[in-house]
Design an enzyme around this catalytic site. Structure first.
Site, short mmCIF file in Angstrom:
data_model
loop_
_atom_site.label_atom_id
_atom_site.label_comp_id
_atom_site.label_asym_id
_atom_site.label_seq_id
_atom_site.Cartn_x
_atom_site.Cartn_y
_atom_site.Cartn_z
N CYS A 364 65.29 8.91 -3.91
CA CYS A 364 66.54 9.66 -3.86
C CYS A 364 66.55 10.95 -4.67
CB CYS A 364 67.72 8.76 -4.22
SG CYS A 364 67.44 7.60 -5.55
N ARG A 393 57.20 -0.01 -8.66
CA ARG A 393 58.10 -0.61 -9.64
C ARG A 393 57.33 -1.65 -10.44
NH1 ARG A 393 63.38 -1.09 -5.59
NH2 ARG A 393 63.45 1.16 -5.17
N GLN A 411 59.32 2.24 1.28
CA GLN A 411 60.70 2.09 1.70
C GLN A 411 60.99 2.94 2.93
OE1 GLN A 411 63.08 3.01 -1.85
NE2 GLN A 411 63.64 0.85 -1.90
N ASP A 413 63.46 4.82 3.77
CA ASP A 413 64.54 5.30 2.93
C ASP A 413 65.27 6.45 3.61
OD1 ASP A 413 65.89 4.86 0.62
OD2 ASP A 413 64.44 5.82 -0.71
N HIS A 415 68.78 9.10 3.18
CA HIS A 415 69.89 9.59 2.38
C HIS A 415 70.71 10.52 3.25
CE1 HIS A 415 67.03 8.26 -0.74
NE2 HIS A 415 68.15 7.85 -1.32
N LYS A 496 77.34 -1.07 -3.74
CA LYS A 496 76.36 -1.33 -2.69
C LYS A 496 76.84 -2.42 -1.75
CE LYS A 496 72.83 -3.89 -3.85
NZ LYS A 496 71.56 -4.32 -4.48
N HIS A 542 73.04 6.29 0.21
CA HIS A 542 71.67 5.76 0.17
C HIS A 542 71.56 4.62 1.18
CE1 HIS A 542 70.87 7.36 -4.08
NE2 HIS A 542 72.18 7.51 -3.93
#
Length: 669
Positions: A364, A393, A411, A413, A415, A496, A542
């Protein structure tokens, strides 16, 4: 004082200062505790003890409810610990909280538990249960607790640290910030059989535990910290009935058959070489095909939904994560920094100071920089950026698990940057997009979870959080799915919604997540020009659809037990010649299939035909095409499905159509 019992005023049920929950519910063994004005309490405790206020609400807690199951399992953990110390008097007690579907208890023990130990301990537990030992709560001072538990060093540490106990390491089940309590297990003659430091509540007596089992043991560091001593952890489970225990054990057996780590080896999909490191997977060619099929379909769906593709590097300067807040709130989940770019003179004097670089845990912040790279107009919004981005991570080694808990992941991912006015519609359509795409992969049983703000670990104003949370609640309502709350479970920057999906055997997996972020646009100074010419701050949404590609591969492998639908199968068709004379004929059939985009192989090995069929079945290939002399003469093949069904003399063009239709329609065969 107004007292309500189970939703009704207590005129017909006299509740006095000495009335206990057992007085009201003692005849019903499915009631294991009461809730008095929201506080869980033992049935044996006076209902009005320490309760203040004009309105008193008393509710029974059944053993099938989430709280009731936790009480049942925590009580079983005490019985297991009592059995351990009876068998091993030198064992020192650690922590024994309830967990999902069971409990554990940690012990400082000279030797690890063996399977034979677990059988013996279960027998000891049964004797304790048959004795119907009572759980009796006592309030004690810190000094009294220390005196009584002087031989339990780990309990003494908990007493000293009672204000810092957390649910993360299970310590909150034993101590809190206030009053300490000890639970005695009393025999029928009131003699103390065993005791433990515990907050409770517990069932009235051990006879309330009808079904339990010890499952396994493992090593575990005290309070989850590798700097602490390594203890022996005993895992168990407890249920309201023997039938429910048996059903759970059956589910575990089915889950073991579906374990993606085992299937990954058997189907040659992926592996975890020691030389690479814990939680870091490599995908083999067949796993690569499976992953590519998943990614390609997802990419096309994102193209159709007007997403734009971006890419970002794997490492970045630490400054980026200082701006985003990750270094302040998420540093423990990041890999240590790499100190780079420092330059020194020959005498060692630093000519140019270096700086810390980090492997990125999130995409992000980089997507924020892409948005900020030039001026933006309201006409560009909503701007939907999408990336298959690799992130890293630092998961503790004890929680790394196959593909479902890794250290390196990709991911899917996205946005989305939009105006405040666009936010509600964008969230509603986004959630529907997520659910529709998950259904295409064969998952269709969902509920939603809403994670809200933790005031101690978050940034932003109350108003911003309330607005973001309300928008998510509205989108959840529009989906028509059940919504459960996860109080305080949000990330530091945004509330979330997570999509919880049930698999083929009823297990729940957290998959897609959607977060409304009003913080990062502020921290990165993101702006766009509105229709009135004024500068405005965008809303940032997100969204990770699969969670991660690795985890989703693991989930789907277990959901399908490796029997993937044809469109996802690494090999969709195996050609099996009756004899080597027909290798070329099946090679021609395979060429037609490849021209139609089908993943096909021909088994030209020296194995007999029946062995080739068994090999294809073990590989869980959807379609087998068998050909011999009659088939070749007729321009046909014999269709064999992986469930054993067979259809003979199918014309080649018809066979190609059957296969391509099944792949196109994403059906299971």
């Amino acid at each position: 004082m107004s007292i309500t019992v189970a939703g009704e005023k207590s005129e017909g049920q006299q509740v006095t200062g000495t009335t206990t929950g057992l007085d009201l519910y003692g005849d019903d063994k499915t009631i294991v505790a009461v809730r008095v004005n929201g506080e869980l309490r033992d049935l044996s405790r006076p209902l009005l003890d320490g309760v203040e206020g004009a309105e008193i609400q008393i509710e029974p807690v059944g053993n099938a409810s989430p709280d009731g199951l936790a009480i049942l399992r925590h009580s079983a953990a005490h019985v297991a610990a009592q059995a351990v110390q009876a068998a091993h008097p030198d064992a020192k007690l650690g922590i024994g909280p309830p967990i999902t579907d069971g409990f554990y208890y940690d012990f400082d023990l000279a030797t690890p538990f063996t399977p034979e130990d677990l059988k013996d301990l279960e027998k000891r537990m049964t004797r304790i249960v048959k004795e119907r030992q009572r759980f009796v709560r006592r309030e004690v001072s810190d000094d009294e607790a220390r005196a009584e538990l002087a031989q339990e060093p780990y309990k003494l540490e908990l007493i000293a640290d009672k204000g810092g106990a957390t649910a993360d390491d299970g310590a909150s089940a034993e101590v809190g910030a206030g009053q300490l309590t000890i639970y005695d297990n009393l025999r029928r003659d009131d003699s103390v059989a065993w005791k433990d430091l515990c907050r409770g509540p517990h069932v009235p007596h051990t006879g309330y535990l009808p079904a339990y089992a010890l499952m396994r043991s493992s090593a575990a560091y005290w309070r989850g910290d590798q700097a602490n001593p390594q203890l022996q952890r005993l895992y168990g489970t407890a249920w309201p009935s023997r039938d429910e225990l048996k059903a759970y054990q059956t589910r575990l057996e089915e889950a073991a058959k579906r374990d993606h780590r085992r299937l990954g080896r058997e189907l040659d999909l992926f592996s975890f070489p020691d030389e690479i490191g814990s939680g870091l997977a490599v995908f083999h060619p067949k796993g690569g095909v499976l992953r590519k099929a998943m990614e390609d379909y997802s990419r096309q769906r994102h193209v159709d939904a007007d997403y734009e593709f971006v890419y970002s590097p794997h490492i970045t300067k630490g400054e980026l994560f200082e701006i985003s807040g990750h270094l302040g709130f998420y540093k423990d989940g990041m890999f240590p920094p790499m100190h780079l770019d420092e330059e020194r003179d020959e005498d060692g004097t630093v000519r140019k100071p270096g700086q810390d670089y980090y492997l990125k845990p999130m995409n992000c912040p980089m997507h924020c920089l892409i948005f900020r790279s030039r001026g933006r107009s309201y006409r560009e919004l909503p701007l939907r950026l999408f990336e298959f981005g690799s992130v890293y991570r630092y998961e503790m080694s004890g929680v790394v698990h196959g593909l479902t808990r890794v250290r390196g992941m990709t991911q899917d991912d996205a946005h989305i940057f939009c105006t405040v006015d666009q936010m509600a519609d964008e969230l509603t359509s986004l959630l529907q997009f997520v659910l529709d795409l998950l259904k295409d992969y064969g998952l269709d049983d969902f509920y939603l979870e809403l994670s809200t703000r933790d005031p101690e670990k978050s940034i932003g104003t109350d108003e911003e959080w309330e607005r973001a949370t309300a928008a998510l609640e509205q989108a959840a309502a529009a989906s028509g799915l059940d919504l459960v709350l996860d109080p305080g479970g949000a990330a530091f920057y945004a509330p979330k919604i997570s999509v919880q999906a049930r698999d083929a055997i009823g297990r729940t997996w957290q998959l897609s997540t959607i977060q409304v972020d009003l913080m990062l646009p502020e921290r990165f100074g993101l702006e766009f020009t509105g229709s009135d010419g004024a500068r405005q701050r965008p809303v940032m949404i997100h969204r990770a659809l699969f969670g991660s590609i690795e985890r989703f591969v693991g989930v789907l492998t277990e959901h399908y037990a490796g029997v993937f639908p044809p469109w996802l199968s690494p090999v969709q068709v195996i050609g099996i010649p009756v004899a080597a004379d027909y290798n070329d004929y099946l090679g021609e059939v395979a060429a037609k299939l490849r021209a139609a985009g089908v993943r096909v192989e021909v088994d030209t090995s020296d194995d007999r035909m029946q062995k080739k069929i068994r090999t294809a079945q073990q590989s869980k290939v959807p379609f087998m095409l068998i050909a011999g002399g009659e088939d070749a003469e007729a321009g046909a093949v014999s269709f064999r499905f992986r469930d054993g069904r067979q259809q003979n003399k199918v014309p080649v063009d018809e066979a190609v159509a059957i296969i391509t239709d099944a792949i196109r329609d994403r059906v299971q065969v």
